[in-house]
Design a protein around this motif. Structure first.
Motif, short mmCIF file in Angstrom:
data_model
loop_
_atom_site.label_atom_id
_atom_site.label_comp_id
_atom_site.label_asym_id
_atom_site.label_seq_id
_atom_site.Cartn_x
_atom_site.Cartn_y
_atom_site.Cartn_z
N UNK A 14 0.83 -1.22 0.00
CA UNK A 14 0.00 0.00 0.00
C UNK A 14 0.86 1.26 0.00
N UNK A 15 0.43 2.26 -0.68
CA UNK A 15 1.07 3.57 -0.69
C UNK A 15 -0.01 4.65 -0.70
N UNK A 16 0.33 5.78 -0.04
CA UNK A 16 -0.58 6.93 -0.05
C UNK A 16 0.15 8.09 -0.72
N UNK A 17 -0.44 8.70 -1.70
CA UNK A 17 0.15 9.83 -2.42
C UNK A 17 -0.72 11.06 -2.22
N UNK A 18 -0.09 12.13 -1.72
CA UNK A 18 -0.82 13.38 -1.45
C UNK A 18 -0.36 14.45 -2.43
N UNK A 19 -1.30 15.06 -3.10
CA UNK A 19 -0.97 16.10 -4.08
C UNK A 19 -0.69 17.41 -3.35
N UNK A 20 0.45 18.03 -3.65
CA UNK A 20 0.86 19.30 -3.04
C UNK A 20 1.60 20.11 -4.09
N UNK A 47 7.74 29.42 7.01
CA UNK A 47 6.43 29.03 7.53
C UNK A 47 5.40 29.21 6.42
N UNK A 48 4.90 28.09 5.92
CA UNK A 48 3.88 28.12 4.88
C UNK A 48 2.64 27.41 5.42
N UNK A 49 1.67 28.17 5.94
CA UNK A 49 0.52 27.55 6.62
C UNK A 49 -0.22 26.51 5.79
N UNK A 50 -0.30 26.72 4.47
CA UNK A 50 -1.10 25.81 3.64
C UNK A 50 -0.29 24.64 3.09
N UNK A 51 1.00 24.57 3.49
CA UNK A 51 1.83 23.52 2.94
C UNK A 51 1.39 22.15 3.48
N UNK A 52 1.59 21.13 2.67
CA UNK A 52 1.22 19.77 3.07
C UNK A 52 2.48 18.94 3.29
N UNK A 53 3.37 18.95 2.31
CA UNK A 53 4.59 18.16 2.42
C UNK A 53 5.56 18.82 3.39
N UNK A 85 29.95 37.98 4.94
CA UNK A 85 29.43 36.88 4.12
C UNK A 85 28.03 37.20 3.63
N UNK A 86 27.66 36.54 2.54
CA UNK A 86 26.30 36.64 2.01
C UNK A 86 25.63 35.28 2.17
N UNK A 87 24.54 35.25 2.93
CA UNK A 87 23.80 34.02 3.15
C UNK A 87 22.64 33.97 2.15
N UNK A 88 22.55 32.86 1.42
CA UNK A 88 21.43 32.64 0.52
C UNK A 88 20.75 31.32 0.90
N UNK A 89 19.43 31.27 0.75
CA UNK A 89 18.70 30.07 1.17
C UNK A 89 17.41 29.93 0.37
N UNK A 90 16.98 28.69 0.18
CA UNK A 90 15.66 28.39 -0.37
C UNK A 90 14.99 27.36 0.51
N UNK A 91 13.67 27.40 0.51
CA UNK A 91 12.88 26.40 1.23
C UNK A 91 12.33 25.40 0.20
N UNK A 92 12.39 24.12 0.53
CA UNK A 92 11.91 23.06 -0.35
C UNK A 92 10.97 22.15 0.45
N UNK A 93 10.11 21.46 -0.26
CA UNK A 93 9.30 20.45 0.43
C UNK A 93 9.49 19.10 -0.26
N UNK A 94 8.96 18.10 0.36
CA UNK A 94 9.18 16.74 -0.15
C UNK A 94 8.38 16.43 -1.40
N UNK A 95 7.51 17.36 -1.79
CA UNK A 95 6.77 17.18 -3.04
C UNK A 95 7.56 17.72 -4.23
#
Length: 256
Positions: A14-20, A47-53, A85-95
């Protein structure tokens, strides 16, 4: 599941797949100062309130951009800011969604600014009425001053005293009694928190008029040349006295 020719059935796979499809918000840092003079640490967060992954952050500290969620380093602990220094960053999710890029430059500066210039006092040490002085400093610097009746050298910091702007009038108050001293101190503070050396002046209040000067020889008629000395003696005077004179009969309306 799987079934064989004998009718046996396997367990389920069994696997569950959630669309995000929601991109995470751009991450930010806990401290966004631009200039600093002592090391500190920052934390990165998003902080992304509507994020799922589940979300995670990747970053660089050498100014290089992140074009994907596999670039840079995985953020897990606070970042030590100990140099420019220059700090750069991105946020990623598992989707596979990713945010826009965060970028912020921290500049280390341990050089104190020059002591502020002072104008308006004309070099006076003694005064008999209120007057103004003005401090001046470099671009981006904050000027602070302290006026009090007791010596306080070395106590003015970038967190106390009174803030003033370059060229603004600062009134030296009238003394409460003859001989009362007003100690004036001024410093410049830069954006990194470095403090200049002090600009200091001491002003002594004296409202006692000197006695009228007199001459050493008060004859009115003479038949041979001679010299006179002028003198004045005011026992209660505080400021050093001087004498101005004319010999053509013209009056003196001021001490200049």
């Amino acid at each position: 599941m799987s079934c064989d020719l004998a009718g046996n059935k396997s367990g389920e796979t069994a696997r569950t797949f959630t669309f995000d499809s929601v991109d995470p918000n751009v991450p930010t840092a806990s401290d966004l100062r631009t200039d600093f003079n002592s090391d500190f640490s920052i934390t990165l967060s998003t902080d992304t309130p509507s994020v799922i992954a589940p979300e995670f952050i990747r970053y660089t500290i050498d100014g290089s951009s992140l074009s994907s969620c596999s670039d840079g380093s995985l953020y897990s602990t606070p970042i030590n800011i100990n140099a420019t220094m220059t700090v750069k960053a991105i946020a990623c999710d598992q989707a596979g969604n990713e945010s826009g890029e965060f970028s912020h430059t921290y500049t280390k500066d341990t050089t104190p600014p020059s002591a502020p210039g002072i104008a308006g006092d004309t070099g006076k040490d003694y005064y008999n009425q209120s007057f103004n002085v003005q401090l001046s400093g470099g671009a981006g610097e904050t000027l602070r001053y302290l006026i009090q009746t007791s010596a306080a050298a070395g106590t003015l910091t970038c967190a106390n005293g009174t803030v003033t702007s370059s060229g603004a009038n600062i009134a030296i108050p009238i003394g409460g009694s003859e001989g009362e001293v007003q100690y004036f101190y001024g410093v410049s503070c830069d954006l990194a928190g470095n403090k200049s050396g002090e600009t200091a002046r001491i002003f002594t209040f004296d409202s006692v008029d000197p006695n009228v000067p007199t001459a050493s020889d008060l004859r009115s008629i003479f038949n041979s040349d001679f010299s006179i000395t002028l003198s004045t003696d005011t026992p209660s005077v505080i400021a050093p006295e001087f004498i101005r004179y004319t010999i053509d009969g013209s009056s003196l309306s001021s001490c200049s």
